[in-house]
Design an enzyme around this catalytic site. Structure first.
Site, PDB file in Angstrom:
ATOM      1  N   THR A  98      88.766  69.618  33.491  1.00 33.45           N
ATOM      2  CA  THR A  98      88.991  68.269  34.053  1.00 33.45           C
ATOM      3  C   THR A  98      90.029  67.586  33.165  1.00 33.45           C
ATOM      4  O   THR A  98      91.209  67.783  33.340  1.00 33.45           O
ATOM      5  CB  THR A  98      87.691  67.448  34.160  1.00 33.45           C
ATOM      6  OG1 THR A  98      87.014  67.462  32.909  1.00 33.45           O
ATOM      7  CG2 THR A  98      86.797  67.997  35.237  1.00 33.45           C
ATOM      8  N   LYS A 113      84.083  74.154  29.702  1.00 33.71           N
ATOM      9  CA  LYS A 113      84.975  73.015  29.885  1.00 33.71           C
ATOM     10  C   LYS A 113      84.260  71.784  29.343  1.00 33.71           C
ATOM     11  O   LYS A 113      83.025  71.712  29.333  1.00 33.71           O
ATOM     12  CB  LYS A 113      85.329  72.821  31.352  1.00 33.71           C
ATOM     13  CG  LYS A 113      84.263  72.089  32.136  1.00 33.71           C
ATOM     14  CD  LYS A 113      84.748  70.718  32.546  1.00 33.71           C
ATOM     15  CE  LYS A 113      83.761  69.635  32.275  1.00 33.71           C
ATOM     16  NZ  LYS A 113      84.252  68.295  32.475  1.00 33.71           N
ATOM     17  N   THR A 173      78.359  67.040  27.609  1.00 32.54           N
ATOM     18  CA  THR A 173      78.791  67.014  28.993  1.00 32.54           C
ATOM     19  C   THR A 173      79.760  68.101  29.244  1.00 32.54           C
ATOM     20  O   THR A 173      80.926  67.983  28.938  1.00 32.54           O
ATOM     21  CB  THR A 173      79.541  65.739  29.284  1.00 32.54           C
ATOM     22  OG1 THR A 173      78.658  64.700  29.051  1.00 32.54           O
ATOM     23  CG2 THR A 173      80.001  65.719  30.703  1.00 32.54           C
TER      24      THR A 173
END
Lengths: 400, 400
Positions: free
Chosen positions: B151, B177, B188
């Site tokens: 992202t 990621k 996260t």
């Protein structure tokens, strides 16, 4: 900005205040303040919850315990924290020098310090300036005192209110400083109140604890808790009449007055939050308990992702939902509602398609975030800032 | 950057991977990844602790519970979180389309999504791209998959290790990621491991939980916990030999291998922290319990004041002391020692006068903060970033 409009009326009978530059801060900025009651006052204090307490905090906790005081001497530019035995000697020397200059007996004054941690206090700068400061005290010197307790504050914070209590006009005046290391329990700051109400120390402490719980303990800028937080209130009783006692009608009225002024000053601290461009009120309602509402509100107000989104004017409610979900409280995702400046952006836990309207609505200095959990009847509200480039700039520049 | 050196050897026998652009992200960037085991694999997962769980997380928790799987399809650019009933239908449709393209039976594949919260998944973009993706799978396609799950990541994260276990060469490969919304419990992020070890699902879960506790649960960038965190591991057993069983010698060796690779990938996530200019290891020792060491380390690593000071190259240990004191742990201020990149800046709770040396020592990409409480024998270590202008820039720009 705020508070300035009250400068003309900034006084309480029987109190004098002042502030001068002693050379602790560079550039001739004021850094030494004195607040003195002409007669012995009742005193009460609330102090930092940090286990690392600065020398002046430990000094005051002991001395304020006596319940009577003549005032406080405060320096900015140096926190006198993590300074060992010398720190305690310096806190005492600072009080003693001021007591000497004012002709007060030993043990009359309290002490507060704010600024950089871990650097020995330049005590000779303070002691050699105290006589000059004592000669500059005046009933209208509060704005100078408010100036002298500033650190990274962009503006001095002061406010005054009068209220009719028990047939008497009671005046309450407060000054505060704080802009960074602001966190609930309690906000990193100093605040000093003076009133002419007739109250003993225990009653004063009750009123102060209640007011702090509803105001200074509900603001956050950066989740930091300082080593120096101190709120003191002095009551000299000069307004006369019956003493205000805990549980009585007068007490409720005085508590309301103190809470109002505490809210006013604490909101000034948030508006002056380091680098802040927005003043954000977060309200969580419909929780199963106040504790749960509080945990959720704090998690949202503490989220860097929520704060940076508001800085960017982005009504990014997904980040609010993520913060809510990680707060550990009871919730049903499918019943959550979220409003940004009254625009409903989430209903039944999902997007309402109102994002463009919300983006327009939050392009203001003041933003409200309302979260309705729809589970119970409990509510909690607190105040915070956004997170901007300037917060990083202010806190990353090397101390100088 | 990191991981790239392994590209040549990035493969595990019996697994194929790939990644393509399906149009969810703008600019033709890869956003759809597929990892497939040629034979049924044991599977285990660890998922976000956030109460608001994205549809793919809820989908996987159920489906991974069966213990056997053929792989996972992953999209970036959209988290499929807070998307209601449609979100669940979309997660299922995504798996089903991939199962169809690969000729697998219903229930064979898991699903993961990462990106913006609250926007319905553009499911037709995914389903219409799956056939193309399935044709691009290859044993060496892992870097494409690592690319496609990014992202705000500045670089793709992948690593592979081999180890001799029970007389067999076991290969373990992982991709991950994550750059923002990184917080312990858990960070996260998404991470996917594939191995040819012979292990059942329960044993795999034990090893995974242990590795996650020591790695992904010990990194923080911004204290945010996402709605989509997922770590999955697949074991196809192709290396043969005796199964690795909990408690056995092989298990210890495999756990070590998995922990090493998890640390490697989790450190890549921290190095790629949004806006990060430094990689900071925080170690608290001499605590009376591991829980207390952990609380202190987390408070220090989470402090915006500490993080901005490091961004500015300021060895501001006063902020570390303030964070320590507000962590609620047992401590004696007068016995604390603090080291910054091995330079002792605090001894007996006070300044050592080594600040200039410390300022020079921390002008590096890698910084260690060591705090010795000198009370007990417990220790905790975690990894974080500094806080820079770029963190604010990345997170305040309106989603687009």
């Amino acid at each position: 900005m705020a508070g300035e409009s009250n400068i003309r009326r900034l006084s309480v009978r029987g109190f004098r205040a002042g502030g001068i530059a002693s050379g602790i801060k560079k550039g001739g900025r004021k850094d030494l303040a004195l607040i003195v009651s002409d007669s012995p006052s009742s005193v009460a204090g609330v102090f930092t919850s940090n286990r690392v307490k600065a020398a002046p905090v430990l000094f005051d906790i002991k001395r304020a315990g006596k319940g009577v005081s003549r005032g406080v001497i405060i320096n900015s530019g140096n926190a006198n924290a993590c300074t060992g035995e010398k720190g305690f000697r310096d806190a005492k020397a600072m009080a003693k020098a001021a007591e000497g200059a004012l002709g007060l007996k030993d043990g009359s004054l309290l002490v507060a310090s704010t600024g950089v941690i871990g650097v020995p206090l330049p005590i000779e700068k303070i002691t050699s300036s105290i006589l000059r400061l004592s000669q500059r005290l005046s009933p209208s010197g509060w704005m100078d005192a408010a100036e002298a307790i500033r650190t990274t504050d962009a503006f001095a914070k002061a406010a005054v209110k009068k209220k009719r209590i028990g047939g008497r006009d009671v005046t309450l005046l407060g000054i505060a400083k704080g802009a960074g290391m602001i966190c609930p329990d309690m906000a990193t700051m100093l605040a000093f109140f003076a009133t002419d109400a007739v109250m003993d120390s225990a009653t004063l402490k009750d009123a102060l604890s209640n007011a702090v719980r509803l105001s200074f303990n509900r603001i956050t800028v950066d989740n930091g808790t300082s080593t120096n937080d101190t709120v003191l209130i002095f009551a000299n009783g000069l307004c006369g009449g019956q003493p205000i006692r805990a549980g009585g009608q007068g007490f409720a009225a005085f508590s309301e007055l103190l809470t109002e002024l505490s809210l006013k000053l604490s909101h000034m601290v948030v508006r002056d939050g380091e680098g802040a461009t927005r003043f954000i009120a977060v309200e969580v309602r419909g929780a199963v308990s106040e504790g749960e509402a509080k945990a959720a509100a704090r998690k949202i107000a503490g989220s860097l992702l929520v704060k940076t989104a508001f800085f960017g004017g982005d009504p990014n409610w997904g980040r609010i939902m993520a913060a809510l979900g990680s707060s550990g409280i009871k919730m049903r995702e499918g019943s959550v509602e979220i409003y940004l400046n009254r625009v409903r952006v989430v209903e039944d836990g999902m997007d309402t398609g109102m994002e463009k309207a919300a983006a327009r609505a939050i392009k203001k200095r003041d933003v409200t975030v309302e979260v309705d959990l729809k589970l119970g009847s409990h509510i909690y509200k607190l105040w915070t800032t956004d997170l901007s480039y300037d917060y990083v700039r202010i806190n990353s520049s090397y101390r100088s």
